[in-house]
Design a protein around this motif. Structure first.
Motif, short mmCIF file in Angstrom:
data_model
loop_
_atom_site.label_atom_id
_atom_site.label_comp_id
_atom_site.label_asym_id
_atom_site.label_seq_id
_atom_site.Cartn_x
_atom_site.Cartn_y
_atom_site.Cartn_z
N SER A 1 -2.70 1.75 -3.33
CA SER A 1 -2.60 1.63 -1.91
C SER A 1 -1.00 1.61 -1.79
CB SER A 1 -3.25 0.60 -1.15
OG SER A 1 -4.80 0.75 -1.05
N ASP A 2 -0.19 1.73 -2.64
CA ASP A 2 1.16 1.81 -2.51
C ASP A 2 1.71 0.37 -2.57
OD1 ASP A 2 3.27 3.34 -2.68
OD2 ASP A 2 3.47 3.78 -0.36
N ALA A 3 1.03 -0.62 -3.34
CA ALA A 3 1.45 -1.91 -3.44
C ALA A 3 3.04 -2.20 -3.70
CB ALA A 3 0.70 -2.61 -4.60
N VAL A 4 3.45 -1.16 -4.83
CA VAL A 4 4.92 -1.21 -5.32
C VAL A 4 5.88 -1.05 -4.13
CG1 VAL A 4 6.84 -0.27 -6.90
CG2 VAL A 4 4.32 -0.57 -7.60
N THR A 5 5.76 0.06 -3.28
CA THR A 5 6.62 0.04 -2.36
C THR A 5 6.63 -0.83 -1.03
OG1 THR A 5 6.30 2.67 -2.07
CG2 THR A 5 6.91 1.56 -0.16
N GLU A 6 5.35 -1.51 -0.95
CA GLU A 6 5.12 -3.02 -0.22
C GLU A 6 5.92 -3.98 -0.60
OE1 GLU A 6 1.70 -6.22 0.40
OE2 GLU A 6 0.98 -4.00 -0.12
N LEU A 7 5.94 -4.19 -2.01
CA LEU A 7 6.58 -5.24 -2.51
C LEU A 7 8.21 -5.11 -2.45
CD1 LEU A 7 4.19 -5.98 -5.47
CD2 LEU A 7 4.97 -7.82 -3.85
N VAL A 8 8.61 -3.79 -2.75
CA VAL A 8 10.00 -3.59 -2.77
C VAL A 8 10.60 -3.96 -1.37
CG1 VAL A 8 11.75 -1.56 -2.88
CG2 VAL A 8 9.98 -1.98 -4.74
N GLU A 9 9.83 -3.17 -0.31
CA GLU A 9 10.25 -3.38 0.92
C GLU A 9 10.46 -4.79 1.53
OE1 GLU A 9 7.50 -0.98 3.39
OE2 GLU A 9 8.58 0.91 2.70
N LYS B 1 12.45 -8.79 -6.77
CA LYS B 1 12.69 -9.06 -5.63
C LYS B 1 11.40 -9.53 -4.41
CE LYS B 1 17.41 -7.63 -5.09
NZ LYS B 1 18.38 -6.56 -4.43
N GLY B 2 10.69 -8.23 -4.54
CA GLY B 2 9.44 -8.40 -3.76
C GLY B 2 8.59 -9.33 -4.26
N LEU B 3 8.50 -9.82 -5.72
CA LEU B 3 7.65 -10.84 -6.03
C LEU B 3 8.08 -12.11 -5.36
CD1 LEU B 3 7.00 -9.56 -9.76
CD2 LEU B 3 5.29 -9.63 -7.90
N GLU C 1 14.44 -0.45 -10.60
CA GLU C 1 13.09 -0.58 -10.03
C GLU C 1 12.47 -2.04 -10.49
OE1 GLU C 1 10.52 2.57 -11.29
OE2 GLU C 1 11.60 4.13 -10.69
N VAL C 2 12.74 -2.52 -11.73
CA VAL C 2 12.33 -3.98 -12.13
C VAL C 2 12.88 -4.91 -11.13
CG1 VAL C 2 12.59 -5.60 -13.78
CG2 VAL C 2 11.93 -3.32 -14.62
N LEU C 3 14.28 -4.64 -10.93
CA LEU C 3 15.17 -5.80 -10.07
C LEU C 3 14.58 -5.74 -8.65
CD1 LEU C 3 17.53 -7.50 -9.69
CD2 LEU C 3 18.91 -5.68 -9.19
N ALA C 4 14.33 -4.26 -7.93
CA ALA C 4 13.61 -4.43 -6.83
C ALA C 4 12.26 -5.01 -6.52
CB ALA C 4 13.48 -3.04 -6.06
N LEU C 5 11.36 -4.74 -7.68
CA LEU C 5 9.94 -5.55 -7.74
C LEU C 5 10.06 -6.76 -7.75
CD1 LEU C 5 7.11 -4.81 -7.45
CD2 LEU C 5 7.14 -4.45 -9.99
#
Length: 599
Positions: free
Chosen positions: A143-151, A53-55, A47-51
């Motif tokens: 507003s589901d920011a984590v999903t938005e960033l991961v995608e 990447k989104g950042l 989860e840290v790695l995926a987030l």
């Protein structure tokens, strides 16, 4: 003694943990229905790695500052470690901050992105965004920011993230934490990865034994302190580096906290004295309502005597509890103390307390009830604790000895100075303020204290808070206030008297305790306006004041007091987010009441 590693940063612990023990439970996460779910070390790493990447996909780069404005929740820890993975610097913001406070911190830190919890926070940011041209991104957790960033980061290769992570060095800045601003505009404390690692690893190595309920069990702690405060942040970092299961609870109130302590069942907790006071007062109210206050008070007396006897034995000044005292203690352990431990989840045997002073008698009671509370002391500038009571020899009423690798010195004027690898780098963009507190690596804390013959530190007050009466008597208000607050009906106490002929106090009451007190007297509920004029309540508060005065000289004693209708709150600008009194603001807001104390 812990030594900060010569390479790497805070995020490395997440990846090392997953590599070495992927299936071990690293965190607990509560769902919308209140059920706890285990998060393994491997899952958290992913989860840290995926987030991270989104950042990167959203333009966050090495050295950028990103603000985090939310209550204590799982996603904060996720964001913290994702930001550290890409070499960014997190800037915590209290979720209760006003628009002007938010503007100042975001402007001062030149923040380029903000993570907020919900729409109200987003609206606060929106109200000042026209004055923050450097702010480019805003993400909202609800507003589901984590999903938005991961995608957004799916197309980023793992190696891109790892290149960022490998560029982080111990002297890289990890975070900028703003002081609570009790005496002026908040200042940004620059804290490196090295300082965090030293502090966390020192705590984990020296106090590892207290993380457990019993030898061999899996350590777990429930974090309910604000993550915007350095105390909460060091708990977060130490849990990951020390491989302690970590849960989050967003409300620093006994009513919200107690059910989660029962369901999460931590093996130890880290808290402020307020929490321990609430646990104790709640247990006593319950006993009184059930007609068992006599036995409860006897159990308290036995617990304190037992703990004092154990303390004497630890320091070689006594033989320990007598046979009779041990028998009494064993009896009350089954009928009183176990219920208190059960209210804290049933597995807590150790706790750490900081943020403000704990009354010695309260600490002794919890020790006698089977929960050893290790009181410590520190500042944002010292990356949390600079001193703490050691596991084998706790001296209640003190904040313990310097951490291994840390040195404490008392200056000629009584000010506490601290030196060690946990000391911050300075105040962001404020060399004048930095020079005022850092002297050849020594931090001048602004606190007054004394070291005893065994090196235990006692904090006696703040230099800036010393009151000087018109007769020239210097008085430190903290000790008096703490003793008045020990009364179960008292919520807050502020001592006044600067340039006045004598010392006086403003007192607020704990409404829950007062309601219970009225019920036990067979009296109906009272509104706050009538309550402050109630002669019986005044008598109770007078007892608290008289008890506090026994510890000081007549010139330092509280001569008179005023009960206020409402508590001091953060919303009215009278408390900091860490519940410290804003003295000047209170004296200004209640100037009429203060003047009335000096006819």
């Amino acid at each position: 003694m812990a030594v900060a590693p010569p390479v790497g940063g805070l995020a490395d612990a997440v990846f090392d943990y997953a590599e070495e023990d992927p299936h071990r439970v690293a965190l607990g996460r509560k769902d919308a229905d209140g059920r706890w779910h285990d998060v393994t070390a491997a899952t958290f790493r992913d989860e840290v790695l995926a987030l991270a990447k989104g950042l990167i996909a959203h333009g966050v780069r090495f050295g950028d500052r990103v603000a985090l404005m939310a209550r204590t929740r799982y996603e904060w820890t996720l964001f913290d470690f994702a930001l550290w993975t890409v070499g960014a610097q997190s800037v915590p913001v209290y979720p209760t901050s006003s628009a002007e406070q938010v503007f100042w911190m975001l402007h001062d830190a030149e923040v380029s992105a903000v993570m907020v919890e919900h729409e109200d926070h987003a609206m606060t940011i929106a109200s000042v965004i026209d004055r923050l041209p450097q702010l480019k991104r805003l993400w909202q957790l609800d507003s589901d920011a984590v999903t938005e960033l991961v995608e957004a980061g799916v197309h980023i290769e793992d190696e891109v993230v790892h290149r960022h992570r490998r560029a982080v060095t111990p002297d890289s800045v990890a975070t900028v934490i703003y002081t609570s601003g009790t005496t002026g505009r908040p200042k940004g404390c620059v804290i490196t990865h090295a300082s965090f690692m030293f502090e966390a690893d020192t705590m984990a190595s020296r106090w590892e034994s207290v993380f457990h309920s019993k030898p061999g069990d899996e350590a777990a702690t429930l974090l309910f302190l604000p993550l915007a405060h350095v105390f909460g942040r060091i708990v977060e970092v130490t849990a990951v580096r020390g491989r302690v299961k970590l849960g989050h609870q967003p409300e620093l109130s006994a009513k919200a906290l107690m059910p989660d302590l029962v369901s999460f069942r931590p093996t130890f907790i880290l808290a402020v004295p307020y929490i321990f006071e609430k646990v104790f007062n709640g247990a006593r109210r319950k006993a009184e309502a059930e007609g068992r206050v006599g036995p409860f008070d006897k159990a308290v007396e036995v617990a304190v005597k037992y703990a004092e006897a154990m303390e004497h034995r630890a320091f070689g000044t006594g033989p320990g509890p007598s046979a009779g005292l041990r028998m009494q203690h064993q009896f009350f352990d089954k009928v009183v103390y176990k219920k208190i431990r059960d209210a804290m989840g049933g597995r807590v045997r150790h706790a750490m307390s900081g943020g403000s002073g704990m009354e010695r008698q309260l600490g002794l009671f919890f020790e006698g009830a089977g929960v050893t509370v290790y009181e410590g002391y520190g500042l944002t500038e010292s990356t949390a604790a600079a001193t703490a009571n050691p596991p084998e020899r706790t001296r209640y009423g003190t904040v313990g000895q310097p951490l291994p690798g840390t040195t404490v010195h008392i200056a000629d004027d009584g000010e506490v100075w601290v030196y060690g690898a946990n000391i911050f780098s300075g105040y962001l963009g404020n060399p004048q303020a930095t020079a005022a507190v850092l002297h050849d690596g020594w931090l001048a804390t602004g606190d007054l204290g004394a070291l005893d013959e065994d090196g235990y530190l006692t904090i006696t007050g703040r230099k800036k808070e010393i009151l000087v009466t018109s007769g020239g008597k210097s008085v430190s208000p903290a000790g008096l206030e703490e003793r008045v607050r020990a009364h179960p009906l008292v919520a807050q106490c502020i001592v006044v008297g600067n340039d006045r002929p004598y010392i006086a106090a403003l007192v607020t009451v704990d409404q829950e305790s007062v309601d219970h007190w009225l019920t036990m007297q067979g009296r109906p509920p009272m509104n706050s306006a009538d309550l402050v004029r109630d002669p019986d309540l005044e008598m109770e508060v007078r007892r608290a004041v008289v008890a506090a005065n026994t510890a000081v000289s007549q010139a330092e004693s509280i001569r008179t007091f005023r009960i206020l209708a409402h508590q001091f709150t953060e919303e009215h600008g009278l408390l900091t987010p860490s519940l410290k009194l804003k003295r000047k603001a209170i004296e200004t807001a209640y100037a009429v009441e203060v003047d009335a104390l000096y006819p």
